[in-house]
Design a protein around this motif. Structure first.
Motif, PDB file in Angstrom:
ATOM      1  N   GLU A 153       0.685  -0.790   0.024  1.00  0.00           N
ATOM      2  CA  GLU A 153       0.183  -0.407   0.078  1.00  0.00           C
ATOM      3  C   GLU A 153       0.984   1.526   0.355  1.00  0.00           C
ATOM      4  OE1 GLU A 153      -0.334  -2.515   2.388  1.00  0.00           O
ATOM      5  OE2 GLU A 153      -1.968  -3.480   1.432  1.00  0.00           O
ATOM      6  N   ARG A 154       2.111   1.028   0.749  1.00  0.00           N
ATOM      7  CA  ARG A 154       3.538   2.338   0.866  1.00  0.00           C
ATOM      8  C   ARG A 154       3.795   1.861  -0.008  1.00  0.00           C
ATOM      9  NH1 ARG A 154       8.866   2.877   4.445  1.00  0.00           N
ATOM     10  NH2 ARG A 154       9.093   4.802   3.187  1.00  0.00           N
ATOM     11  N   VAL A 155       4.091   1.432  -1.336  1.00  0.00           N
ATOM     12  CA  VAL A 155       4.419   1.512  -2.120  1.00  0.00           C
ATOM     13  C   VAL A 155       3.371   2.156  -3.516  1.00  0.00           C
ATOM     14  CG1 VAL A 155       5.687   0.134  -4.390  1.00  0.00           C
ATOM     15  CG2 VAL A 155       7.151  -0.170  -2.057  1.00  0.00           C
ATOM     16  N   TRP A 156       2.599   1.888  -3.705  1.00  0.00           N
ATOM     17  CA  TRP A 156       1.258   1.963  -4.278  1.00  0.00           C
ATOM     18  C   TRP A 156       0.998   3.639  -4.380  1.00  0.00           C
ATOM     19  CZ3 TRP A 156      -0.703   1.918  -9.089  1.00  0.00           C
ATOM     20  CH2 TRP A 156      -1.522   2.506  -8.842  1.00  0.00           C
ATOM     21  N   ARG A 157       0.901   4.203  -3.145  1.00  0.00           N
ATOM     22  CA  ARG A 157       0.760   5.669  -2.755  1.00  0.00           C
ATOM     23  C   ARG A 157       2.219   6.042  -3.463  1.00  0.00           C
ATOM     24  NH1 ARG A 157      -1.333   3.715   2.436  1.00  0.00           N
ATOM     25  NH2 ARG A 157       0.710   4.467   3.674  1.00  0.00           N
ATOM     26  N   ALA A 158       3.367   6.059  -3.496  1.00  0.00           N
ATOM     27  CA  ALA A 158       4.877   6.467  -3.840  1.00  0.00           C
ATOM     28  C   ALA A 158       4.580   6.203  -4.953  1.00  0.00           C
ATOM     29  CB  ALA A 158       6.009   5.687  -3.143  1.00  0.00           C
ATOM     30  N   LEU A 159       4.158   5.100  -5.583  1.00  0.00           N
ATOM     31  CA  LEU A 159       4.752   5.149  -7.114  1.00  0.00           C
ATOM     32  C   LEU A 159       3.326   5.773  -7.878  1.00  0.00           C
ATOM     33  CD1 LEU A 159       5.491   1.562  -7.694  1.00  0.00           C
ATOM     34  CD2 LEU A 159       7.185   3.725  -7.651  1.00  0.00           C
ATOM     35  N   SER A 160       2.434   6.393  -7.552  1.00  0.00           N
ATOM     36  CA  SER A 160       1.315   6.649  -7.880  1.00  0.00           C
ATOM     37  C   SER A 160       1.201   8.402  -8.177  1.00  0.00           C
ATOM     38  CB  SER A 160      -0.141   6.347  -7.504  1.00  0.00           C
ATOM     39  OG  SER A 160      -0.320   6.024  -5.990  1.00  0.00           O
ATOM     40  N   GLY A 161       1.816   8.592  -7.175  1.00  0.00           N
ATOM     41  CA  GLY A 161       2.479   9.982  -6.982  1.00  0.00           C
ATOM     42  C   GLY A 161       3.452  10.745  -8.043  1.00  0.00           C
ATOM     43  N   MET A 162       4.208   9.448  -8.055  1.00  0.00           N
ATOM     44  CA  MET A 162       5.063  10.096  -9.099  1.00  0.00           C
ATOM     45  C   MET A 162       5.045  10.251 -10.414  1.00  0.00           C
ATOM     46  SD  MET A 162       8.179   8.206  -7.058  1.00  0.00           S
ATOM     47  CE  MET A 162      10.043   8.963  -7.432  1.00  0.00           C
ATOM     48  N   TYR A 163       3.866   9.073 -10.734  1.00  0.00           N
ATOM     49  CA  TYR A 163       3.562   8.968 -12.419  1.00  0.00           C
ATOM     50  C   TYR A 163       2.810   9.327 -12.636  1.00  0.00           C
ATOM     51  CZ  TYR A 163       7.369   5.628 -12.362  1.00  0.00           C
ATOM     52  OH  TYR A 163       9.613   5.195 -11.538  1.00  0.00           O
ATOM     53  N   ASP A 164       2.705   9.536 -14.321  1.00  0.00           N
ATOM     54  CA  ASP A 164       1.487  10.681 -14.630  1.00  0.00           C
ATOM     55  C   ASP A 164      -0.067   9.750 -15.224  1.00  0.00           C
ATOM     56  OD1 ASP A 164      -0.046  12.682 -15.417  1.00  0.00           O
ATOM     57  OD2 ASP A 164       0.900  12.943 -17.448  1.00  0.00           O
ATOM     58  N   LEU A 165      -0.446   9.267 -13.795  1.00  0.00           N
ATOM     59  CA  LEU A 165      -2.118   8.513 -13.704  1.00  0.00           C
ATOM     60  C   LEU A 165      -3.165   9.469 -14.273  1.00  0.00           C
ATOM     61  CD1 LEU A 165      -0.886   5.768 -11.248  1.00  0.00           C
ATOM     62  CD2 LEU A 165      -0.375   6.078 -13.785  1.00  0.00           C
ATOM     63  N   ALA A 166      -2.743  11.010 -14.650  1.00  0.00           N
ATOM     64  CA  ALA A 166      -4.093  11.293 -14.728  1.00  0.00           C
ATOM     65  C   ALA A 166      -4.847  11.064 -15.414  1.00  0.00           C
ATOM     66  CB  ALA A 166      -3.592  13.286 -14.155  1.00  0.00           C
ATOM     67  N   ALA A 167      -4.423  10.603 -16.609  1.00  0.00           N
ATOM     68  CA  ALA A 167      -4.803  10.533 -17.919  1.00  0.00           C
ATOM     69  C   ALA A 167      -5.522   9.115 -18.247  1.00  0.00           C
ATOM     70  CB  ALA A 167      -4.139  10.013 -19.076  1.00  0.00           C
ATOM     71  N   LEU A 168      -5.787   8.399 -17.272  1.00  0.00           N
ATOM     72  CA  LEU A 168      -6.267   7.345 -16.224  1.00  0.00           C
ATOM     73  C   LEU A 168      -7.925   7.511 -15.456  1.00  0.00           C
ATOM     74  CD1 LEU A 168      -4.229   4.436 -14.870  1.00  0.00           C
ATOM     75  CD2 LEU A 168      -4.733   4.821 -18.232  1.00  0.00           C
ATOM     76  N   ASP A 169      -9.324   7.531 -16.493  1.00  0.00           N
ATOM     77  CA  ASP A 169     -10.333   7.353 -15.603  1.00  0.00           C
ATOM     78  C   ASP A 169      -9.965   6.814 -14.500  1.00  0.00           C
ATOM     79  OD1 ASP A 169     -10.933   4.826 -15.637  1.00  0.00           O
ATOM     80  OD2 ASP A 169     -12.070   5.622 -17.805  1.00  0.00           O
ATOM     81  N   ALA A 170     -11.090   7.388 -13.562  1.00  0.00           N
ATOM     82  CA  ALA A 170     -11.672   6.628 -11.808  1.00  0.00           C
ATOM     83  C   ALA A 170     -11.523   5.362 -11.669  1.00  0.00           C
ATOM     84  CB  ALA A 170     -12.420   6.809 -10.999  1.00  0.00           C
ATOM     85  N   GLU A 171     -12.527   4.436 -12.400  1.00  0.00           N
ATOM     86  CA  GLU A 171     -11.881   2.978 -12.794  1.00  0.00           C
ATOM     87  C   GLU A 171     -11.181   2.634 -13.302  1.00  0.00           C
ATOM     88  OE1 GLU A 171     -14.777   0.100 -15.899  1.00  0.00           O
ATOM     89  OE2 GLU A 171     -15.374   1.726 -15.242  1.00  0.00           O
ATOM     90  N   ALA A 172     -10.416   2.845 -14.195  1.00  0.00           N
ATOM     91  CA  ALA A 172      -9.016   2.180 -14.942  1.00  0.00           C
ATOM     92  C   ALA A 172      -7.948   2.552 -13.567  1.00  0.00           C
ATOM     93  CB  ALA A 172      -8.307   2.967 -16.270  1.00  0.00           C
ATOM     94  N   LEU A 173      -7.878   3.486 -12.850  1.00  0.00           N
ATOM     95  CA  LEU A 173      -6.688   3.611 -11.690  1.00  0.00           C
ATOM     96  C   LEU A 173      -7.529   3.137 -10.735  1.00  0.00           C
ATOM     97  CD1 LEU A 173      -4.766   5.528 -10.698  1.00  0.00           C
ATOM     98  CD2 LEU A 173      -6.379   6.846  -9.347  1.00  0.00           C
ATOM     99  N   ALA A 174      -8.796   2.745 -10.188  1.00  0.00           N
ATOM    100  CA  ALA A 174      -8.676   1.262  -9.510  1.00  0.00           C
ATOM    101  C   ALA A 174      -8.465   0.493  -9.412  1.00  0.00           C
ATOM    102  CB  ALA A 174     -10.522   1.745  -9.159  1.00  0.00           C
ATOM    103  N   ALA A 175      -8.549  -0.269 -10.871  1.00  0.00           N
ATOM    104  CA  ALA A 175      -8.949  -1.656 -11.331  1.00  0.00           C
ATOM    105  C   ALA A 175      -6.634  -2.190 -11.429  1.00  0.00           C
ATOM    106  CB  ALA A 175      -8.751  -2.100 -12.783  1.00  0.00           C
ATOM    107  N   LEU A 176      -6.127  -1.048 -11.745  1.00  0.00           N
ATOM    108  CA  LEU A 176      -4.310  -1.051 -11.664  1.00  0.00           C
ATOM    109  C   LEU A 176      -3.826  -0.679 -10.472  1.00  0.00           C
ATOM    110  CD1 LEU A 176      -1.854  -0.522 -13.039  1.00  0.00           C
ATOM    111  CD2 LEU A 176      -1.910   1.635 -13.189  1.00  0.00           C
TER     112      LEU A 176
END
Length: 61
Positions: free
Chosen positions: A10-33
């Protein structure tokens, strides 16, 4: 300099998801990832995650 972002999945996900440009993903795709990332990590796992930096700038509040 090496920055250690390792720890529970969970910590690694928070760190990585804030570093990479995931804004292009919609909420459903981001949740699935996120679900895919977290379900692939073994229960109670400690994930290694580090970055090497050559230039680092810090600011004090």
């Amino acid at each position: 300099m090496t920055v250690d972002l390792g720890g529970p999945p969970e910590r690694v996900w928070r760190a990585l998801s804030g570093m990479y440009d995931l804004a292009a993903l919609d909420a459903e795709a981001l949740a699935a990832l996120e679900r895919s990332f977290l379900t692939r990590a073994p229960t109670g796992a400690h994930l290694d995650c580090h970055f090497r930096l050559r230039v680092l700038t810090t600011r004090r509040p």
